[in-house]
Each structure stands twice: as structure tokens, then as C-alpha cells.
Write an enzyme that holds these catalytic residues in place. Structure first.
Site: not given
Length: 268
Positions: A161-164, A181
Site C-alpha cells: 500500500v502507498c510507498n510500501g 504507488s
């Protein structure tokens, strides 16, 4: 002893939630059956076994979902998917970190994590949330990257999730994969890791699922529930969560936000 009690309390809460969902499932199906019976008085009421047989059978056997936590993770990145994926009956959703103990989110909220890399050898689903500076640091953390690669060999889905996605990309697992991202530096970062950036809410490429920033993790998780349990189960999950978002104005993506606001956010 305290950690064991904490774990039991957590499992009990999950169990109660799933029992409630189970009742909703049965009630909705029973209501439908009762309406049919009224239309046809000669039809006998459905038995419990008949009601349950009409529910979607799981397409995949998902027993464990591990969400990687680390200091300064973004709250919704982890908690949104935690709530959604916990709706799948028979699935255990839990947090895991490099070391057991207290993990603080980006707002300083303390989360007790009782599982670490040493006692988490396999997962059906791995989810990697995004966060602050620590996210970038983990792209260089050999122990974390090695653990993700090892767990990935056992997963049915590996997700971010996101910048994971930066952490997942640093493992090399997104090379030549379509991925997304958080919009900030998304194309530059994912391209650096050999992935093909797509400006979408969430992207699936084989077993790899990636989502855009923060709230997008909820949509991705709903899509995973649909893939695992089918359309009917997803509808009931969305109803249980009352998932019917209606923001007060249009926005939230670089595709529907004015250029000046996007520019300002990038500068900030």
C-alpha cells in the site's frame, strides 16, 4: 503472559466480528428464502445446510494474512486492509515486525506486535504498508528485504500500500511487473526498481497487488476479498463496513486535482 492475554483478546474480538458477519450472511440468505416461501406457500423453509450451500465457496484457501509494521508507518495503510481482510471468515490477520514489542505509527500511536521475522515463516498474504523516512530506510535494510523474499515464496498474494511499494520494489520482486504507488515520485521510484508504473487506484500483476496512496489500500483489499470469496461475499463485506464513500468534493488523485494544488503538494 501479558502478550498472550493481549493476543487472546485480539483473536476474541476478531472472532466476535466474524460471528456477526456470519449471522448477517445467514440472515440475508434466510430473508431471501422466506420471501420465496411466501410467494410459493408449498415450498418448505430452507434448512441451515441449504442456506450455507448458497453462499460463495472460497476460490482460494487464505488462512493467514501478515501485515508488516515498522516505526512511522502510515496508519490507514495498515489498518484499512486489516479491517477489510479480517472480514474473511476463517482467516487470521495479524501484525508482524522485525522485532516484537511496541511499534509507533506516524502519529505516535503505540501498537503491540507479538510476531516477528523469526516466528513467521510462511503467509498466505503479505501486506507491506507505506510510511515516512523509515520506509526509505527499509529499502536498504537487508534483513527485512531477505525476509520478504523468503515469505514471498510461500504467499498466494504479496501486496503493498502507498510507498510500501518502494520496499517491495527494493526486493526485486516487482521487476518487469505492472505496479502503482503513492503519486509522489511514484514513476521515478518504481522505474528505478524495474517496475512498470501505472497511474491507477490499484494494480494486480499475477500474485503481486500494489495500491496507490493510503486509502487506496482499502479498495485493493476489497478486490482481494472479491478474488478469494466472490461477488456475493464482497457485497456483504461492503455492507458490513458500510463502504459507500462520498467525499465532499472531487479530488484525491493527480488525475482529478487542479495542477496548482498538485504543484503545491509536491513542493511541500
Amino acid at each position: 503472559m501479558k502478550s498472550q492475554i493481549h493476543e487472546l483478546q485480539k483473536l476474541n474480538r476478531i472472532s466476535v466480528s466474524k460471528k456477526i458477519l456470519y449471522v448477517i450472511l445467514a440472515s440475508i440468505t434466510l430473508f431471501s428464502c422466506n420471501n420465496s416461501a411466501k410467494e410459493n406457500p408449498e415450498q418448505k423453509p430452507a434448512t441451515h445446510e441449504e442456506i450455507m450451500s448458497r453462499l460463495d465457496k472460497p476460490k482460494l484457501n487464505i488462512k493467514t494474512v501478515g501485515i508488516l509494521l515498522y516505526d512511522n508507518f502510515s496508519t490507514m495503510d495498515a489498518m484499512g486492509p486489516y479491517q477489510v481482510l479480517s472480514e474473511m471468515m476463517g482467516t487470521q490477520v495479524f501484525f508482524v515486525s522485525k522485532h516484537k514489542g511496541i511499534i509507533k505509527n506516524s502519529s505516535g500511536i503505540k501498537i503491540q506486535v507479538d510476531r516477528d521475522f523469526s516466528d513467521t515463516k510462511n503467509l498466505d498474504i503479505l501486506l507491506i504498508p507505506g510510511g515516512g523516512t523509515e520506509t526509505l530506510l527499509l529499502t536498504k535494510d537487508t534483513e527485512t528485504l531477505d525476509w520478504i523474499r523468503k515469505i514471498d515464496k510461500t504467499t498466494q498474494f504479496t501486496t503493498s500500500v502507498c510507498n510500501g511499494a518502494w520496499i517491495l520494489g527494493a526486493t526485486g520482486l516487482l521487476k518487469d511487473k505492472n505496479a502503482t504507488s503513492h503519486w509522489y515520485n511514484a514513476k521515478e521510484m518504481l522505474t528505478m526498481y524495474g517496475a512498470n508504473f501505472q497511474q491507477k487506484r490499484w494494480v494486480r500483476d499475477g500474485k503481486y497487488w500494489t495500491s496507490a496512496g493510503i486509502t487506496a489500500g482499502i479498495d485493493m483489499s476489497l478486490a482481494i476479498v472479491q478474488e478469494v470469496r466472490g461477488d456475493n461475499y464482497l457485497k456483504i463485506t461492503m455492507l458490513d463496513l458500510e463502504y459507500d464513500p462520498k467525499p465532499p468534493l472531487q479530488g484525491g488523485s493527480v488525475t482529478n486535482t487542479d495542477k496548482e494544488t498538485v504543484k503545491m503538494m509536491k513542493e511541500m
